[in-house]
Design a protein around this motif. Structure first.
Motif, PDB file in Angstrom:
ATOM      1  N   PRO A 120      10.141   3.051  19.247  1.00 20.96           N
ATOM      2  CA  PRO A 120      10.450   2.331  17.998  1.00 20.96           C
ATOM      3  C   PRO A 120       9.277   1.541  17.441  1.00 20.96           C
ATOM      4  CG  PRO A 120      12.194   2.021  19.621  1.00 20.96           C
ATOM      5  CD  PRO A 120      11.058   2.665  20.332  1.00 20.96           C
ATOM      6  N   LEU A 121       8.360   1.105  18.321  1.00 16.75           N
ATOM      7  CA  LEU A 121       7.195   0.369  17.844  1.00 16.75           C
ATOM      8  C   LEU A 121       6.257   1.240  17.024  1.00 16.75           C
ATOM      9  CD1 LEU A 121       6.277  -1.759  20.996  1.00 16.75           C
ATOM     10  CD2 LEU A 121       6.983  -2.658  18.771  1.00 16.75           C
ATOM     11  N   LEU A 122       6.308   2.544  17.269  1.00 13.73           N
ATOM     12  CA  LEU A 122       5.388   3.467  16.598  1.00 13.73           C
ATOM     13  C   LEU A 122       5.956   4.014  15.288  1.00 13.73           C
ATOM     14  CD1 LEU A 122       4.194   5.471  19.739  1.00 13.73           C
ATOM     15  CD2 LEU A 122       3.117   3.477  18.656  1.00 13.73           C
ATOM     16  N   MET A 123       7.239   3.778  15.020  1.00 13.92           N
ATOM     17  CA  MET A 123       7.840   4.241  13.769  1.00 13.92           C
ATOM     18  C   MET A 123       7.309   3.403  12.608  1.00 13.92           C
ATOM     19  SD  MET A 123      11.849   4.872  14.798  1.00 13.92           S
ATOM     20  CE  MET A 123      12.244   5.391  13.119  1.00 13.92           C
ATOM     21  N   ARG A 124       7.006   4.060  11.494  1.00  6.58           N
ATOM     22  CA  ARG A 124       6.523   3.360  10.311  1.00  6.58           C
ATOM     23  C   ARG A 124       7.715   3.043   9.411  1.00  6.58           C
ATOM     24  NH1 ARG A 124       1.487   1.514  10.806  1.00  6.58           N
ATOM     25  NH2 ARG A 124       1.156   1.722   8.551  1.00  6.58           N
ATOM     26  N   VAL A 125       8.216   1.826   9.464  1.00  7.33           N
ATOM     27  CA  VAL A 125       9.366   1.444   8.644  1.00  7.33           C
ATOM     28  C   VAL A 125       8.994   0.202   7.834  1.00  7.33           C
ATOM     29  CG1 VAL A 125      11.191   2.479  10.027  1.00  7.33           C
ATOM     30  CG2 VAL A 125      10.339   0.258  10.658  1.00  7.33           C
ATOM     31  N   PRO A 126       8.855   0.341   6.525  1.00  8.98           N
ATOM     32  CA  PRO A 126       8.505  -0.825   5.708  1.00  8.98           C
ATOM     33  C   PRO A 126       9.685  -1.784   5.616  1.00  8.98           C
ATOM     34  CG  PRO A 126       9.003   1.052   4.307  1.00  8.98           C
ATOM     35  CD  PRO A 126       9.008   1.562   5.725  1.00  8.98           C
ATOM     36  N   PRO A 127       9.430  -3.067   5.413  1.00  5.26           N
ATOM     37  CA  PRO A 127      10.528  -4.006   5.213  1.00  5.26           C
ATOM     38  C   PRO A 127      11.332  -3.636   3.973  1.00  5.26           C
ATOM     39  CG  PRO A 127       8.458  -5.167   5.589  1.00  5.26           C
ATOM     40  CD  PRO A 127       8.122  -3.725   5.372  1.00  5.26           C
ATOM     41  N   PRO A 128      12.577  -4.067   3.886  1.00 11.49           N
ATOM     42  CA  PRO A 128      13.366  -3.826   2.678  1.00 11.49           C
ATOM     43  C   PRO A 128      12.663  -4.418   1.455  1.00 11.49           C
ATOM     44  CG  PRO A 128      14.764  -4.652   4.447  1.00 11.49           C
ATOM     45  CD  PRO A 128      13.349  -4.788   4.917  1.00 11.49           C
ATOM     46  N   PRO A 129      12.918  -3.856   0.272  1.00 12.05           N
ATOM     47  CA  PRO A 129      12.221  -4.336  -0.933  1.00 12.05           C
ATOM     48  C   PRO A 129      12.552  -5.777  -1.292  1.00 12.05           C
ATOM     49  CG  PRO A 129      13.975  -2.772  -1.494  1.00 12.05           C
ATOM     50  CD  PRO A 129      13.795  -2.713  -0.010  1.00 12.05           C
ATOM     51  N   GLN A 130      13.644  -6.315  -0.755  1.00 10.50           N
ATOM     52  CA  GLN A 130      14.009  -7.710  -1.047  1.00 10.50           C
ATOM     53  C   GLN A 130      13.097  -8.712  -0.328  1.00 10.50           C
ATOM     54  OE1 GLN A 130      16.228  -5.356  -0.061  1.00 10.50           O
ATOM     55  NE2 GLN A 130      17.201  -5.011  -2.051  1.00 10.50           N
ATOM     56  N   GLU A 131      12.311  -8.241   0.623  1.00 11.14           N
ATOM     57  CA  GLU A 131      11.434  -9.141   1.368  1.00 11.14           C
ATOM     58  C   GLU A 131      10.169  -9.427   0.576  1.00 11.14           C
ATOM     59  OE1 GLU A 131       9.017  -9.138   5.599  1.00 11.14           O
ATOM     60  OE2 GLU A 131      11.078  -8.401   5.564  1.00 11.14           O
ATOM     61  N   VAL A 132       9.802 -10.704   0.503  1.00 17.43           N
ATOM     62  CA  VAL A 132       8.588 -11.103  -0.187  1.00 17.43           C
ATOM     63  C   VAL A 132       7.374 -10.612   0.585  1.00 17.43           C
ATOM     64  CG1 VAL A 132       7.163 -13.090  -0.847  1.00 17.43           C
ATOM     65  CG2 VAL A 132       9.622 -13.123  -1.252  1.00 17.43           C
ATOM     66  N   ARG A 133       6.442 -10.007  -0.113  1.00 25.74           N
ATOM     67  CA  ARG A 133       5.203  -9.554   0.517  1.00 25.74           C
ATOM     68  C   ARG A 133       4.219 -10.719   0.547  1.00 25.74           C
ATOM     69  NH1 ARG A 133       8.766  -6.305   0.949  1.00 25.74           N
ATOM     70  NH2 ARG A 133       8.523  -4.033   0.925  1.00 25.74           N
ATOM     71  N   ARG A 134       3.845 -11.137   1.743  1.00 24.56           N
ATOM     72  CA  ARG A 134       2.996 -12.306   1.864  1.00 24.56           C
ATOM     73  C   ARG A 134       1.636 -12.091   1.187  1.00 24.56           C
ATOM     74  NH1 ARG A 134       6.474 -15.896   2.529  1.00 24.56           N
ATOM     75  NH2 ARG A 134       4.695 -17.285   2.814  1.00 24.56           N
TER      76      ARG A 134
END
Length: 418
Positions: A101-115
């Motif tokens: 699971p650490l190697l899967m590329r999963v972006p945060p949901p779009p509701q999350e603020v991009r720092r």
């Protein structure tokens, strides 16, 4: 297998059932709350951000479902909900979930603020960055807020005069309590910073005959408030502007109300914030500061990896009431009254959660499932936080003394504050 891992992370004593897409189950039979892990993406989210943030990402994105009451779930998971996992707990979670699971590329949901996007707007609490942070949270949809907040459109802690008081009665009581603490009278001038949808401005103008200037960084709030003021026939007394409070040029106000703004100011900026408000007041003028606080000065004021900062209040910082009072005193305010209303905020949030539940289908159509889930999770989690004294809500009344040290405050208010 997976269900057992999630049970271990959440805690086997939580009385929560677990089921996962691999067919595994864990937890007590007949539990009234079940956490369903629906896909490998949920596992990846948790592996890459063990604890509060990973679970939140999976829920917001729809890869975890909750069957049963969300508040009950979060209350039973209160260690994660209000404290997050320890470093050792996070390491144990990653080991349990394995390397894949650490190697899967999963972006945060779009509701999350991009720092990174915020960082490009300057340091924390720079004007442009503050404007974007406020836009993220408050410019969701006025219609959505109307459903959640009810007719008062008051997005701050209400004050319940009785166990049976309605939300509207409690919000009226809150605004009236602020007005009485400020000693408002016809002809006075009030500055309401972070005025939201104009609830305090309308209340002060309508019931106390006060000339009010409200300011907010949210364009949608300002437009809604301006219409509400016009509809109430109060344009000769009340005005709301879309602007940063730091850009207010007028001064000589009799009173300043700051209801739910201090959380957005930042610890380093508190001296300049209170100094600015102090300078806006006449001698004898009063400031009522109403805000969420930490229960002590030992907790972190800013948690950049937490769910609240990533999804709800970007750059939000919470201080202890002691720290706020010290900063007010150092600027020159004399503190005349202080009270903690945390139980009232838990009750307020329950009403908001009930309102969201009652309009869930419409809310999802208006803002999307992800945003609706952010709100459901955030508000239910905040109930737990206020009930368990992880956060508090304080009102602090300060006075700018005149040159002779006079406060203008009567020996006892004509109507004692509750």
């Amino acid at each position: 297998m997976l269900a057992s891992i999630f049970e271990k992370i959440v805690g086997p004593e939580a009385n929560i059932a677990f089921q996962a897409y691999d067919g595994s189950k864990a937890g007590p039979d007949g539990a009234d709350v079940t956490l369903e892990v629906k896909s490998p993406i949920a596992v990846a989210y948790l592996a890459q951000a063990p604890g509060e943030l990973g679970l939140a990402r999976a829920y917001v994105a729809g890869h975890i479902d909750v069957h049963g009451d969300l508040y009950t779930l979060l209350d039973r998971m209160w260690t994660i909900t209000t404290h997050d996992l320890t470093a050792a707990g996070k390491l144990a979670a990653v080991r349990s979930l394995g390397l894949k699971p650490l190697l899967m590329r999963v972006p945060p949901p779009p509701q999350e603020v991009r720092r990174g996007a915020l960082a490009r707007l300057g340091q924390r609490h720079a004007k442009q960055r503050d404007a974007e942070a406020i836009h993220h949270h408050y410019d969701v949809s006025n219609r959505f807020y109307e459903w959640v907040l009810g007719p008062s459109m008051a997005y701050t802690c209400a004050v319940f005069p009785s166990e049976t008081a309605t939300l509207e009665e409690a919000q009226y009581a809150k605004f009236d309590l602020v007005a009485r603490k400020l000693g408002l009278k016809p002809g006075m001038r009030l500055l309401d910073v972070g005025c939201g949808w104009g609830g305090m401005a309308v209340h002060a103008a309508r019931h106390y005959g006060v000339q009010v200037l409200g300011v907010t960084l949210s364009r949608q709030q300002a437009e809604w408030a301006q219409r509400a003021i016009a509809d109430a026939g109060l344009r000769d007394l009340a005005e709301v502007r879309h602007m940063d409070y730091r850009d207010v040029t007028e001064s000589g106000f009799d009173a300043v109300s700051s209801i739910g703004l201090t959380e957005h100011i930042g610890k380093a900026n508190l001296p300049s914030y209170f100094s600015f408000l102090y300078d806006k007041l006449k001698p004898g003028g009063r400031l009522l500061n109403h805000c969420i606080t930490r229960p002590t000065g030992t907790e972190k004021t800013f948690n950049k990896g937490g769910f609240i900062n990533r999804y709800v209040f970007p750059d939000g910082e919470l201080e202890s009431v002691g720290h706020l009072i010290r900063r007010m005193e150092d600027i020159g305010f004399e503190i005349r009254h202080e009270e903690n209303l945390r139980e009232h905020y838990a009750r307020t949030l329950r009403h908001w959660c009930d309102n969201l539940d009652a309009t869930w289908t419409e809310a999802v159509q208006e803002v999307g499932m992800g945003t609706a889930r952010v709100w459901a999770l955030y508000m239910a989690g905040c109930i737990v936080g206020f009930e368990r004294n992880k956060v508090q809500l304080h009102q602090v009344l300060g006075v700018k003394l005149d040159d002779a040290g006079g406060s203008g405050v009567p020996l006892r208010p004509a109507r004692d504050w509750p």
